[in-house]
Design an enzyme around this catalytic site. Structure first.
Site, mmCIF file in Angstrom:
data_model
loop_
_atom_site.group_PDB
_atom_site.id
_atom_site.type_symbol
_atom_site.label_atom_id
_atom_site.label_comp_id
_atom_site.label_asym_id
_atom_site.label_seq_id
_atom_site.Cartn_x
_atom_site.Cartn_y
_atom_site.Cartn_z
ATOM 1 N N HIS A 68 -2.935 1.932 -4.527
ATOM 2 C CA HIS A 68 -2.268 3.460 -5.057
ATOM 3 C C HIS A 68 -3.514 4.521 -4.209
ATOM 4 O O HIS A 68 -3.378 4.941 -2.642
ATOM 5 C CB HIS A 68 -2.656 4.221 -6.272
ATOM 6 C CG HIS A 68 -1.711 4.966 -6.270
ATOM 7 N ND1 HIS A 68 -1.074 5.699 -6.682
ATOM 8 C CD2 HIS A 68 -3.145 6.619 -6.315
ATOM 9 C CE1 HIS A 68 -1.437 7.190 -7.297
ATOM 10 N NE2 HIS A 68 -2.336 7.570 -7.121
ATOM 11 N N GLU A 69 -4.639 4.034 -4.741
ATOM 12 C CA GLU A 69 -5.888 4.969 -3.356
ATOM 13 C C GLU A 69 -5.584 3.746 -2.078
ATOM 14 O O GLU A 69 -6.028 5.336 -0.734
ATOM 15 C CB GLU A 69 -6.975 4.442 -3.887
ATOM 16 C CG GLU A 69 -7.080 4.521 -5.643
ATOM 17 C CD GLU A 69 -6.532 6.781 -5.567
ATOM 18 O OE1 GLU A 69 -7.353 7.189 -4.480
ATOM 19 O OE2 GLU A 69 -6.483 6.666 -6.364
ATOM 20 N N HIS A 72 -2.964 5.682 0.409
ATOM 21 C CA HIS A 72 -3.862 8.329 0.361
ATOM 22 C C HIS A 72 -4.589 7.472 1.071
ATOM 23 O O HIS A 72 -4.592 8.219 2.724
ATOM 24 C CB HIS A 72 -4.687 8.447 -0.680
ATOM 25 C CG HIS A 72 -3.806 9.158 -1.370
ATOM 26 N ND1 HIS A 72 -2.676 9.665 -2.082
ATOM 27 C CD2 HIS A 72 -3.374 8.667 -3.212
ATOM 28 C CE1 HIS A 72 -2.501 9.945 -3.377
ATOM 29 N NE2 HIS A 72 -3.082 9.294 -3.807
ATOM 30 N N ASP A 166 -2.546 13.949 -8.308
ATOM 31 C CA ASP A 166 -1.480 13.930 -6.943
ATOM 32 C C ASP A 166 -0.587 14.834 -6.799
ATOM 33 O O ASP A 166 -0.041 15.385 -6.042
ATOM 34 C CB ASP A 166 -1.102 12.532 -6.442
ATOM 35 C CG ASP A 166 -2.559 12.004 -5.981
ATOM 36 O OD1 ASP A 166 -2.964 11.723 -5.632
ATOM 37 O OD2 ASP A 166 -2.189 10.273 -6.428
HETATM 38 ZN ZN LIG Z 1 -3.506 9.448 -5.645
#
Ligand SMILES: [Zn+2]
Length: 378
Positions: A68-69, A72, A166
């Site tokens: 997930h990170e 980003h 987010d």
């Molecule tokens: Zn996030």
């Protein structure tokens, strides 16, 4: 906040660290899976089988947080931003980016990319579990379905519209696009983040009081964290706005009293240190090059005998902070800034000393900025 974190390595060229609280999460998740979730869904196995499946599942969960990170981070880099680091901690991951996204569109896609990965992993995990049911051992199917559902939940939770989640950044991007005012958009997102935090705390309390479930404490903790982080967003935004264009040149002392490095300490104390009304001095070499920093405290540690034979350059310490006159004060602060009143930032231009910035100068700039003047300081 994350000073006590352990480097995990580099992924896609980005340094990833783990805060110590990740170990607690790993232990709690493994225990919850091994003691409750897995035995309830797939009874009749030995404890070691439950624990092995639980630990593998918990590690996979942390890996999906990392994915997930990373998404980003990769997306931010594609929009030209510098990714400083990724830190995993108790409540998920934190991707540290340098500066602001270049446009509302970039802001939107950087924010969306993480939850989209969580939702994709969640869908694949849960879908896989449904398809594999009956074909694979029940333990594995349960682990997979837990991983899928947790990621789906994570994706949805992260899309709640309040900073620093987010979803808050998505909201910020949309308001930014509509109003063309990034600072105002950030303020709106931070405000909704605080409201959301308050709601989560209330929900958490209700869960504890009405249902007697301690899971509500966790919700309350997340809400409390959200409120704090949203407040930090507000403060950082204010500071960024107030300090925006101020450079090191604006706040430096352009004519600081200098300690000549080749003098003896005794000569410097007798002839210069007393008159200077300063406690900390830049040390320069014979040809004007900055050599380091010396404070009266350092000089006072020497005996009278030592002062006669020690050169000033040997009594001080190397400069820990060097800046150029055109650097922004914000960048100076974000690289750690000055911690101690016994230290100085040496401002260097073309190899010579252009000025110094002390802790007082920085504090003064911050306080003047907080007083509201945009054209501060003179
Ligand atoms: Zn996030």
């Amino acid at each position: 906040m994350f000073s006590s974190s352990l480097p995990l390595g580099r992924f896609a060229g980005i340094g990833v660290r783990a805060h110590w609280s990740v170990a607690i999460v790993l232990a709690l998740l493994s225990w919850m899976l091994a003691a409750e979730v897995l035995p309830a869904a797939a009874p009749g196995h030995q404890a070691v089988a439950y624990w092995a499946t639980a630990i593998v599942t918990a590690v996979c969960f942390l890996a999906s947080l990392l994915a997930h990170e990373l998404m980003h981070a990769v997306r931010a880099r594609r929009y030209g931003m510098t990714v400083k680091s990724i830190t995993l901690w108790m409540l998920g991951g934190m991707t540290e980016l340098d500066g602001n996204p270049p446009s509302p569109k970039a802001d939107l896609w950087i924010a969306l990319s993480g939850p989209l990965v969580s939702l994709a992993i969640g869908g694949a995990g849960y879908g896989g579990a449904v398809l594999a049911a009956g074909h694979l051992p029940a333990l594995i199917v349960t682990g997979l379905s837990w991983l899928g559902l947790t990621n789906l939940l994570l994706g949805v939770f992260n899309l709640l519209p309040g900073a620093p989640l987010d979803g808050g950044r998505v909201l910020r991007a949309l308001v930014w696009k509509r109003t063309r005012d990034r600072a105002r958009a950030a303020a709106v997102a931070a405000k909704t983040g605080q409201v959301l935090g308050g709601l989560l705390i209330a929900l958490g309390f209700a869960e504890v009081l009405l249902l007697g479930s301690l899971g509500g404490l966790w919700l309350g903790l997340v809400g409390w964290f959200l409120i704090g982080a949203a407040q930090m967003d507000v403060n950082a935004g204010l500071m960024r706005e107030q300090l925006g264009g101020i450079t090191v040149r604006d706040i430096m002392d352009p004519h600081p009293p200098v300690a000549p490095g080749w003098w003896t300490v005794a000569a410097f104390v007798e002839q210069a240190a007393g008159q200077a009304r300063k406690r900390v001095f830049p040390v320069t070499s014979f040809d004007g090059r900055p050599e380091g920093v010396v404070s009266l405290r350092e000089l006072a540690r020497l005996t009278a005998q030592q002062r006669l034979v020690t050169r000033v350059s040997d009594a001080g310490h190397p400069a820990r902070h060097i800046a150029r006159p055109g650097d922004r004060v914000l960048d100076l602060l974000s690289t750690g800034g000055l911690r101690s009143a016994d230290d100085l930032v040496l401002v260097v231009e073309h190899g010579t000393l252009a000025g110094t910035v002390g802790l007082d100068d920085i504090t003064r700039a911050l306080e003047l900025a907080a007083l509201g003047g945009r054209n501060v300081p003179a």
